[in-house]
Structure formats: C-alpha cells, structure tokens
Design a protein around this motif. Structure first.
Motif, PDB file in Angstrom:
ATOM      1  N   ARG A 194       0.835  -1.257  -0.044  1.00 47.95           N
ATOM      2  CA  ARG A 194      -0.029  -0.107   0.012  1.00 47.95           C
ATOM      3  C   ARG A 194       0.855   1.434  -0.009  1.00 47.95           C
ATOM      4  NH1 ARG A 194      -2.446  -0.625   6.131  1.00 47.95           N
ATOM      5  NH2 ARG A 194      -0.501  -0.470   7.136  1.00 47.95           N
ATOM      6  N   ASP A 195       2.328   1.224   0.333  1.00 44.36           N
ATOM      7  CA  ASP A 195       2.952   2.506  -0.010  1.00 44.36           C
ATOM      8  C   ASP A 195       4.392   2.169  -0.057  1.00 44.36           C
ATOM      9  OD1 ASP A 195       4.389   2.061   2.922  1.00 44.36           O
ATOM     10  OD2 ASP A 195       2.154   2.158   3.714  1.00 44.36           O
ATOM     11  N   GLY A 196       5.321   3.153  -0.152  1.00 42.78           N
ATOM     12  CA  GLY A 196       6.523   3.006  -0.795  1.00 42.78           C
ATOM     13  C   GLY A 196       7.556   2.288   0.337  1.00 42.78           C
ATOM     14  N   SER A 197       7.196   2.630   1.751  1.00 45.92           N
ATOM     15  CA  SER A 197       7.903   2.067   2.922  1.00 45.92           C
ATOM     16  C   SER A 197       7.794   0.692   3.021  1.00 45.92           C
ATOM     17  CB  SER A 197       7.564   2.792   4.047  1.00 45.92           C
ATOM     18  OG  SER A 197       6.280   2.595   4.356  1.00 45.92           O
ATOM     19  N   SER A 198       6.411   0.209   2.685  1.00 43.74           N
ATOM     20  CA  SER A 198       6.225  -1.403   2.544  1.00 43.74           C
ATOM     21  C   SER A 198       6.767  -2.013   1.328  1.00 43.74           C
ATOM     22  CB  SER A 198       4.734  -1.400   2.421  1.00 43.74           C
ATOM     23  OG  SER A 198       4.003  -1.129   3.550  1.00 43.74           O
ATOM     24  N   ALA A 199       6.893  -1.403   0.324  1.00 35.21           N
ATOM     25  CA  ALA A 199       7.599  -1.711  -0.958  1.00 35.21           C
ATOM     26  C   ALA A 199       9.022  -2.057  -0.364  1.00 35.21           C
ATOM     27  CB  ALA A 199       7.455  -1.020  -2.097  1.00 35.21           C
ATOM     28  N   THR A 200       9.766  -1.098   0.069  1.00 37.85           N
ATOM     29  CA  THR A 200      11.224  -1.171   0.458  1.00 37.85           C
ATOM     30  C   THR A 200      11.192  -2.122   1.449  1.00 37.85           C
ATOM     31  OG1 THR A 200      11.495   1.379   0.152  1.00 37.85           O
ATOM     32  CG2 THR A 200      12.988   0.238   1.696  1.00 37.85           C
ATOM     33  N   GLU A 201      10.504  -2.469   2.419  1.00 35.47           N
ATOM     34  CA  GLU A 201      10.613  -3.532   3.393  1.00 35.47           C
ATOM     35  C   GLU A 201      10.421  -4.887   2.726  1.00 35.47           C
ATOM     36  OE1 GLU A 201       8.206  -3.291   7.105  1.00 35.47           O
ATOM     37  OE2 GLU A 201       8.838  -1.232   7.224  1.00 35.47           O
ATOM     38  N   VAL A 202       9.518  -5.154   1.969  1.00 36.93           N
ATOM     39  CA  VAL A 202       9.430  -6.259   0.954  1.00 36.93           C
ATOM     40  C   VAL A 202      10.657  -6.884   0.352  1.00 36.93           C
ATOM     41  CG1 VAL A 202       7.960  -7.279  -0.637  1.00 36.93           C
ATOM     42  CG2 VAL A 202       6.865  -6.240   1.095  1.00 36.93           C
ATOM     43  N   SER A 203      11.189  -5.715  -0.535  1.00 36.29           N
ATOM     44  CA  SER A 203      12.257  -6.074  -1.199  1.00 36.29           C
ATOM     45  C   SER A 203      13.441  -6.386  -0.502  1.00 36.29           C
ATOM     46  CB  SER A 203      12.713  -4.605  -2.054  1.00 36.29           C
ATOM     47  OG  SER A 203      11.549  -4.204  -2.976  1.00 36.29           O
ATOM     48  N   ALA A 204      13.693  -5.596   0.748  1.00 36.94           N
ATOM     49  CA  ALA A 204      14.590  -6.214   1.556  1.00 36.94           C
ATOM     50  C   ALA A 204      14.670  -7.470   2.192  1.00 36.94           C
ATOM     51  CB  ALA A 204      14.797  -5.036   2.795  1.00 36.94           C
ATOM     52  N   LEU A 205      13.301  -7.849   2.584  1.00 33.47           N
ATOM     53  CA  LEU A 205      13.068  -9.233   2.939  1.00 33.47           C
ATOM     54  C   LEU A 205      13.260 -10.294   1.978  1.00 33.47           C
ATOM     55  CD1 LEU A 205      10.137  -8.275   5.332  1.00 33.47           C
ATOM     56  CD2 LEU A 205      12.570  -9.061   6.150  1.00 33.47           C
ATOM     57  N   VAL A 206      12.766 -10.029   0.666  1.00 33.10           N
ATOM     58  CA  VAL A 206      12.606 -11.039  -0.274  1.00 33.10           C
ATOM     59  C   VAL A 206      13.441 -10.487  -1.538  1.00 33.10           C
ATOM     60  CG1 VAL A 206      11.118 -12.459  -1.572  1.00 33.10           C
ATOM     61  CG2 VAL A 206      10.372 -11.319   0.517  1.00 33.10           C
ATOM     62  N   PRO A 207      14.799 -10.990  -1.442  1.00 27.44           N
ATOM     63  CA  PRO A 207      15.566 -10.494  -2.672  1.00 27.44           C
ATOM     64  C   PRO A 207      14.863 -10.842  -3.996  1.00 27.44           C
ATOM     65  CG  PRO A 207      16.729 -11.737  -1.006  1.00 27.44           C
ATOM     66  CD  PRO A 207      15.186 -11.938  -0.724  1.00 27.44           C
ATOM     67  N   GLY A 208      15.019  -9.927  -5.113  1.00 31.36           N
ATOM     68  CA  GLY A 208      14.410 -10.140  -6.354  1.00 31.36           C
ATOM     69  C   GLY A 208      12.900  -9.886  -6.205  1.00 31.36           C
ATOM     70  N   ALA A 209      12.246  -9.505  -5.304  1.00 31.84           N
ATOM     71  CA  ALA A 209      10.949  -9.267  -5.218  1.00 31.84           C
ATOM     72  C   ALA A 209      10.545  -8.087  -5.865  1.00 31.84           C
ATOM     73  CB  ALA A 209      10.327  -9.385  -3.718  1.00 31.84           C
ATOM     74  N   GLU A 210       9.556  -7.979  -6.751  1.00 32.31           N
ATOM     75  CA  GLU A 210       9.094  -6.631  -7.316  1.00 32.31           C
ATOM     76  C   GLU A 210       7.946  -6.285  -6.999  1.00 32.31           C
ATOM     77  OE1 GLU A 210       9.546  -6.883 -11.540  1.00 32.31           O
ATOM     78  OE2 GLU A 210      11.835  -7.661 -11.410  1.00 32.31           O
ATOM     79  N   PRO A 211       7.483  -5.780  -5.511  1.00 29.63           N
ATOM     80  CA  PRO A 211       6.366  -5.398  -5.187  1.00 29.63           C
ATOM     81  C   PRO A 211       5.640  -4.216  -5.888  1.00 29.63           C
ATOM     82  CG  PRO A 211       7.838  -4.621  -3.765  1.00 29.63           C
ATOM     83  CD  PRO A 211       8.730  -5.364  -4.704  1.00 29.63           C
ATOM     84  N   VAL A 212       4.352  -4.404  -6.216  1.00 27.45           N
ATOM     85  CA  VAL A 212       3.531  -3.306  -6.811  1.00 27.45           C
ATOM     86  C   VAL A 212       3.083  -2.300  -5.844  1.00 27.45           C
ATOM     87  CG1 VAL A 212       1.979  -2.664  -8.484  1.00 27.45           C
ATOM     88  CG2 VAL A 212       3.476  -4.579  -9.009  1.00 27.45           C
ATOM     89  N   ILE A 213       3.171  -1.126  -5.845  1.00 31.25           N
ATOM     90  CA  ILE A 213       2.582  -0.028  -4.872  1.00 31.25           C
ATOM     91  C   ILE A 213       0.984   0.073  -5.490  1.00 31.25           C
ATOM     92  CG2 ILE A 213       2.459   2.074  -3.634  1.00 31.25           C
ATOM     93  CD1 ILE A 213       5.589   2.052  -4.320  1.00 31.25           C
ATOM     94  N   VAL A 214       0.060  -0.148  -4.768  1.00 28.97           N
ATOM     95  CA  VAL A 214      -1.162   0.340  -4.997  1.00 28.97           C
ATOM     96  C   VAL A 214      -1.879   1.179  -3.948  1.00 28.97           C
ATOM     97  CG1 VAL A 214      -1.840  -1.913  -6.551  1.00 28.97           C
ATOM     98  CG2 VAL A 214      -2.005  -1.967  -4.032  1.00 28.97           C
TER      99      VAL A 214
END
Length: 275
Positions: A10-30
């Motif tokens: 839901r936001d940029g900070s969540s995307a940053t955390e997901v990317s740090a936790l899951v290498p290679g992940a490409e979360p989409v901000i909605v």
C-alpha cells in the motif's frame, strides 16, 4: 513471499521492506483498500444520533488515539496528549473515537485517561462499529487528529483534514498519500499540535480539495489491484497493475487456490467496494 504470484503493497515504505526481506521481489504499490469505503445514509443517520446523544454540535475535533507502549509508558503519553489537546480553543468540542477495544490495545480506556484532565470543555467518547459509521462521524467533524493509521485513512474517505500523529512509517505514508504530509506530527512533538491544528483549520478548504484530488487516484489504483486479482482468479496468466509491467503467473500457483478461498476473496472485495 518467494512463492507469491503477485505482491501488492500500500505504500513505498512497505515496498522497501518487502524488497529487503525477499531478494528479487518486485512489489507493486497500489493503495489501502480502505480508500474505497463510503458512508451510507443509514451510517449518517446513526452518527447524527450518536452525537446528539452526547450533546455535541458545531465544529468539533475527532481524536483517534492508540493505546500502546511507544517510547514511554501509556500514562506519560496520555498526560502529554491531554496537555496538547487542552491548548485547543475551548469552544471546540473534542470527540474521542476508539478504533479498538475489548482485546489487545484498549483505545476506549486510553481515551478515558486522556479525557479525564480535560475539564471545563465539551468532550465525549463515541463508539462506532464499522468503517462506514466512522466515515459518517468524521464527515461531521471540522478535522481529525489521529494516531491510528485507519483514522487517517477514514478521515480521507470523509473528505476531512487529518493531523496524523505518526509513530510508524505507515501513518505518515497514509497522510502523505492524502497530501497531508505538512500536517503530520511525531508523537514526540505534541507541543506543536495546537499550531498544526490551527494551520489545518485555517486552510481547511484547501486541504479538503487536496484530499479530493488525491483520493481519486488512490481509489483508481486500488480498483486496478482488485481487477488484477479478479483476472488471476479467472485464470489469466499475465496481469498488469497500474503502470507496472505485465506479470507472468505460474499456473500451478493460481490453480492451487481452492474455490472456497476464491469465493472469500471475491466477497471481501465486494464488501470493501460496497457492492
């Protein structure tokens, strides 16, 4: 996360955390699905009755606090919140709106602690049971002061300026998404709260317009996320969310979603969208 078909945040900070936790992940901000909530006429009649029952009328300030041990104990935080709120003009009623009680954090009891020292002014605690009721109540407020993330979100749904009391990036991110970053205060900066509230009320019409402009885009982003989920459940193998590149879907991941869960996801989507 590595087995997920699609990661929506839901936001940029969540995307940053997901990317740090899951290498290679490409979360989409909605956006948060709460941006799609609305108040019904029944909700509005209910909120009118609630405020009449506690004798609140005129320009009031809604306050949604969170009972939590932050960097200090709850008693110390309650005392600081009471001092800050007591500096607001006496003619402004203060309406506390608990978001959680009964188990875990008890916002109702915490609101009572803050309300106690606020003698000589109109205060009330009003309980709501649904997001729609909260939106209807906030629609009748001059502004909202909230340490609860969904207090900020639902104030946006009501089209009312919100002063976010941030203790976590998600709260400031929600305020920023609604264009209210300049109204955000950290819980350690409560001494500035009266000035920020004055700023919010003094330019209220501008903040209201900002909310309307921002919410249109947020709702569109979340509708796009729901549509992508619908297409996945319908069997499509490639989906696009917002401006992101199409995501290929591994068939076995989608096929593994059992029919009862598919029905649950669709029912949840329909409920959030009010359909």
């Amino acid at each position: 996360g590595q087995a997920a078909t699609l990661l929506l945040v839901r936001d940029g900070s969540s995307a940053t955390e997901v990317s740090a936790l899951v290498p290679g992940a490409e979360p989409v901000i909605v956006a948060d699905p709460a941006h799609l909530l609305t108040a019904s006429e029944d909700d509005r009649r209910h909120s009118t009755g609630l405020l009449a029952a506690v004798g609140v009328s005129g320009d009031a300030v809604a306050v949604a606090v969170r009972a939590w041990d932050f960097f200090e104990g709850q008693e110390a935080l309650a005392a600081r919140l009471a001092r800050a709120l007591d500096k607001l003009p006496r003619e402004w009623p203060i309406v506390f709106v608990p978001c959680q009680w009964g188990s875990g954090a008890d916002d109702r009891a915490f609101s009572e602690r803050i309300r106690g020292p606020l003698s000589g002014r109109a205060t009330a605690i009003v309980e709501v049971a649904t997001g729609g009721q909260a939106i209807a109540l906030f629609e009748r407020m001059a502004l909202v002061v909230s340490a609860r993330n969904h207090g900020v979100l639902l104030a946006g749904c009501a089209g009312v300026p919100a002063v976010a009391l941030s203790y976590d990036p998600k709260v400031s991110a929600s305020a920023e998404a609604l264009g209210h970053g300049p109204l955000t205060q950290g819980l350690g900066e409560l001494g500035q709260l009266p000035k920020v509230v004055d700023r919010a009320r003094g330019r209220r019409d501008e903040w209201v317009q900002t909310i309307a402009d921002r919410r249109a885009g947020l709702a569109e982003r979340q509708e796009g996320a729901f549509a992508a989920v619908d297409r996945l459940l319908a069997g499509e193998r490639s989906v696009r969310v917002g401006g992101a590149s199409p995501r290929a879907v591994t068939p076995r991941l989608v096929d593994r979603v059992p029919p009862p869960l598919r029905r649950t996801l669709r029912a949840l989507r329909a409920r959030v969208r009010g359909r």
